[in-house]
Structures are given as structure tokens and as C-alpha cells.
Scaffold this motif. Sequence first.
Motif, PDB file in Angstrom:
ATOM      1  N   UNK A 127       0.831  -1.208   0.000  1.00 19.29           N
ATOM      2  CA  UNK A 127       0.000   0.000   0.000  1.00 19.29           C
ATOM      3  C   UNK A 127       0.862   1.253   0.000  1.00 19.29           C
ATOM      4  N   UNK A 128       1.884   1.261   0.846  1.00 21.58           N
ATOM      5  CA  UNK A 128       2.785   2.423   0.912  1.00 21.58           C
ATOM      6  C   UNK A 128       3.498   2.593  -0.415  1.00 21.58           C
ATOM      7  N   UNK A 129       3.936   1.487  -1.014  1.00 26.36           N
ATOM      8  CA  UNK A 129       4.631   1.561  -2.299  1.00 26.36           C
ATOM      9  C   UNK A 129       3.767   2.186  -3.374  1.00 26.36           C
ATOM     10  N   UNK A 130       2.510   1.816  -3.429  1.00 22.28           N
ATOM     11  CA  UNK A 130       1.610   2.357  -4.446  1.00 22.28           C
ATOM     12  C   UNK A 130       1.433   3.864  -4.286  1.00 22.28           C
ATOM     13  N   UNK A 131       1.351   4.324  -3.066  1.00 20.60           N
ATOM     14  CA  UNK A 131       1.107   5.744  -2.813  1.00 20.60           C
ATOM     15  C   UNK A 131       2.371   6.580  -2.936  1.00 20.60           C
ATOM     16  N   UNK A 132       3.501   6.066  -2.476  1.00 24.69           N
ATOM     17  CA  UNK A 132       4.694   6.898  -2.351  1.00 24.69           C
ATOM     18  C   UNK A 132       5.836   6.554  -3.301  1.00 24.69           C
ATOM     19  N   UNK A 133       5.615   5.724  -4.286  1.00 28.73           N
ATOM     20  CA  UNK A 133       6.714   5.336  -5.169  1.00 28.73           C
ATOM     21  C   UNK A 133       7.327   6.545  -5.873  1.00 28.73           C
ATOM     22  N   UNK A 134       6.507   7.507  -6.287  1.00 27.64           N
ATOM     23  CA  UNK A 134       7.063   8.683  -6.959  1.00 27.64           C
ATOM     24  C   UNK A 134       7.875   9.540  -5.990  1.00 27.64           C
ATOM     25  N   UNK A 135       7.443   9.631  -4.742  1.00 24.99           N
ATOM     26  CA  UNK A 135       8.201  10.404  -3.750  1.00 24.99           C
ATOM     27  C   UNK A 135       9.556   9.751  -3.496  1.00 24.99           C
ATOM     28  N   UNK A 136       9.586   8.438  -3.405  1.00 25.66           N
ATOM     29  CA  UNK A 136      10.853   7.735  -3.196  1.00 25.66           C
ATOM     30  C   UNK A 136      11.776   7.890  -4.403  1.00 25.66           C
ATOM     31  N   UNK A 137      11.208   7.854  -5.590  1.00 21.29           N
ATOM     32  CA  UNK A 137      12.006   8.047  -6.805  1.00 21.29           C
ATOM     33  C   UNK A 137      12.626   9.451  -6.802  1.00 21.29           C
ATOM     34  N   UNK A 138      11.854  10.460  -6.439  1.00 20.69           N
ATOM     35  CA  UNK A 138      12.371  11.827  -6.372  1.00 20.69           C
ATOM     36  C   UNK A 138      13.469  11.951  -5.322  1.00 20.69           C
ATOM     37  N   UNK A 139      13.283  11.314  -4.179  1.00 23.04           N
ATOM     38  CA  UNK A 139      14.291  11.351  -3.124  1.00 23.04           C
ATOM     39  C   UNK A 139      15.587  10.721  -3.604  1.00 23.04           C
ATOM     40  N   UNK A 140      15.494   9.586  -4.262  1.00 18.87           N
ATOM     41  CA  UNK A 140      16.670   8.900  -4.794  1.00 18.87           C
ATOM     42  C   UNK A 140      17.419   9.812  -5.772  1.00 18.87           C
ATOM     43  N   UNK A 141      16.677  10.476  -6.653  1.00 16.64           N
ATOM     44  CA  UNK A 141      17.279  11.392  -7.628  1.00 16.64           C
ATOM     45  C   UNK A 141      18.016  12.519  -6.925  1.00 16.64           C
ATOM     46  N   UNK A 142      17.385  13.101  -5.897  1.00 14.63           N
ATOM     47  CA  UNK A 142      18.018  14.194  -5.156  1.00 14.63           C
ATOM     48  C   UNK A 142      19.270  13.725  -4.416  1.00 14.63           C
ATOM     49  N   UNK A 143      19.223  12.521  -3.870  1.00 16.69           N
ATOM     50  CA  UNK A 143      20.392  11.997  -3.151  1.00 16.69           C
ATOM     51  C   UNK A 143      21.569  11.806  -4.106  1.00 16.69           C
ATOM     52  N   UNK A 144      21.314  11.261  -5.280  1.00 15.13           N
ATOM     53  CA  UNK A 144      22.396  11.080  -6.253  1.00 15.13           C
ATOM     54  C   UNK A 144      22.914  12.422  -6.752  1.00 15.13           C
ATOM     55  N   UNK A 145      22.009  13.369  -6.963  1.00 14.37           N
ATOM     56  CA  UNK A 145      22.413  14.680  -7.444  1.00 14.37           C
ATOM     57  C   UNK A 145      23.273  15.427  -6.423  1.00 14.37           C
ATOM     58  N   UNK A 146      23.086  15.121  -5.145  1.00 14.18           N
ATOM     59  CA  UNK A 146      23.815  15.806  -4.080  1.00 14.18           C
ATOM     60  C   UNK A 146      24.782  14.876  -3.359  1.00 14.18           C
ATOM     61  N   UNK A 147      25.185  13.798  -4.004  1.00 11.79           N
ATOM     62  CA  UNK A 147      26.044  12.789  -3.399  1.00 11.79           C
ATOM     63  C   UNK A 147      27.307  13.384  -2.798  1.00 11.79           C
ATOM     64  N   UNK A 148      27.971  14.249  -3.527  1.00 14.97           N
ATOM     65  CA  UNK A 148      29.203  14.865  -3.040  1.00 14.97           C
ATOM     66  C   UNK A 148      28.982  15.673  -1.764  1.00 14.97           C
ATOM     67  N   UNK A 149      27.930  16.444  -1.716  1.00 13.31           N
ATOM     68  CA  UNK A 149      27.623  17.253  -0.529  1.00 13.31           C
ATOM     69  C   UNK A 149      27.266  16.357   0.654  1.00 13.31           C
ATOM     70  N   UNK A 150      26.538  15.270   0.374  1.00 16.69           N
ATOM     71  CA  UNK A 150      26.116  14.368   1.441  1.00 16.69           C
ATOM     72  C   UNK A 150      27.332  13.645   2.034  1.00 16.69           C
ATOM     73  N   UNK A 151      28.235  13.172   1.200  1.00 13.13           N
ATOM     74  CA  UNK A 151      29.424  12.464   1.674  1.00 13.13           C
ATOM     75  C   UNK A 151      30.331  13.421   2.439  1.00 13.13           C
ATOM     76  N   UNK A 152      30.364  14.675   2.015  1.00 14.97           N
ATOM     77  CA  UNK A 152      31.177  15.684   2.708  1.00 14.97           C
ATOM     78  C   UNK A 152      30.709  15.952   4.121  1.00 14.97           C
ATOM     79  N   UNK A 153      29.465  15.620   4.432  1.00 10.38           N
ATOM     80  CA  UNK A 153      28.907  15.846   5.765  1.00 10.38           C
ATOM     81  C   UNK A 153      29.297  14.759   6.747  1.00 10.38           C
ATOM     82  N   UNK A 154      29.799  13.646   6.253  1.00  8.09           N
ATOM     83  CA  UNK A 154      30.115  12.519   7.155  1.00  8.09           C
ATOM     84  C   UNK A 154      31.350  12.760   7.966  1.00  8.09           C
TER      85      UNK A 154
END
Length: 137
Positions: free
Chosen positions: A110-137
Motif C-alpha cells: 500500500x505504501x509503495x503504491x502511494x509513495x513510489x514517486x516520492x521515493x524516486x524523487x528522493x533517490x534522484x536528489x540523493x544522487x544529485x547531491x552525493x558529493x555534498x552528502x558524503x562531505x557531511x560525514x
Amino acid sequence: MLDLLWSDPKAALGCEPNTFRGGGTYFGPDISAAILEKHNFKLLIRSHECKPDGYDVTHDGLVVTIFSASNYYEAGSNLGAYIKLGPNHKPQFIQYSATEHTKQLPLYSRVSKVESSALRDLRTQMFANKGRLIGCL
């Protein structure tokens, strides 16, 4: 905590007890504007109030009520919705309604059906900001 959970926006100015709920307050657009200005926020997103379309925008766009439980009172009584904030923080509302078919699916499906597009967008944003995210570790 009671005031935070059970307070609702109203069209009139000011603040008054929320006698319908037995707790919290009704707050007007002047109160919303003052709170947002005080804390340097642009938008107040709240929940805990059923809306026919799953969401409602009030106080000249300053307050959003989001309600995720579709068919809250009975089948067809209301849509559910969730909100996505894009890079410019402009809200996008995704509406849905549970059906007999989706009610019988496991929670994960049920969650997958409702939020699959939100998860896809989140994944895209994470990859787009990978360098900034790794720099925070």
C-alpha cells in the motif's frame, strides 16, 4: 501538547478556545503570519483535521492542512493526500483514495503504491547531491 495537536485555523482574526474539540484554539490569519514571521518560516504545515480533498490551503497560502487518511468517515467521504516540497519549497499535493483492492494489500504494498514517486524523487536528489552528502560525514 494539547494546544499543538488540536488547534485549527479560522477565517476571522485573533485566537479563541476550540470548544468543538474540547482543547486547543482557533487561530486567525494574523496569528499565522505572526508565528511564521517570528520563527522566519514561510509555511505552516499541519494535520489532524479531516479535509474532503485530503488537504486545504488557508490564510492566504500561509497554512496548509494535510490529511492522509482517505475514506476517514466512510467509503468515498474524503480523499487522502500527502505533500511534496520541491527545490523551491513550493508544495505539490498528491491525492489518493484507498480502494477495497488496496485495503487488502500488505502495508508495504500500500505504501509503495502511494509513495513510489516520492521515493524516486528522493533517490534522484540523493544522487544529485552525493558529493555534498558524503562531505557531511
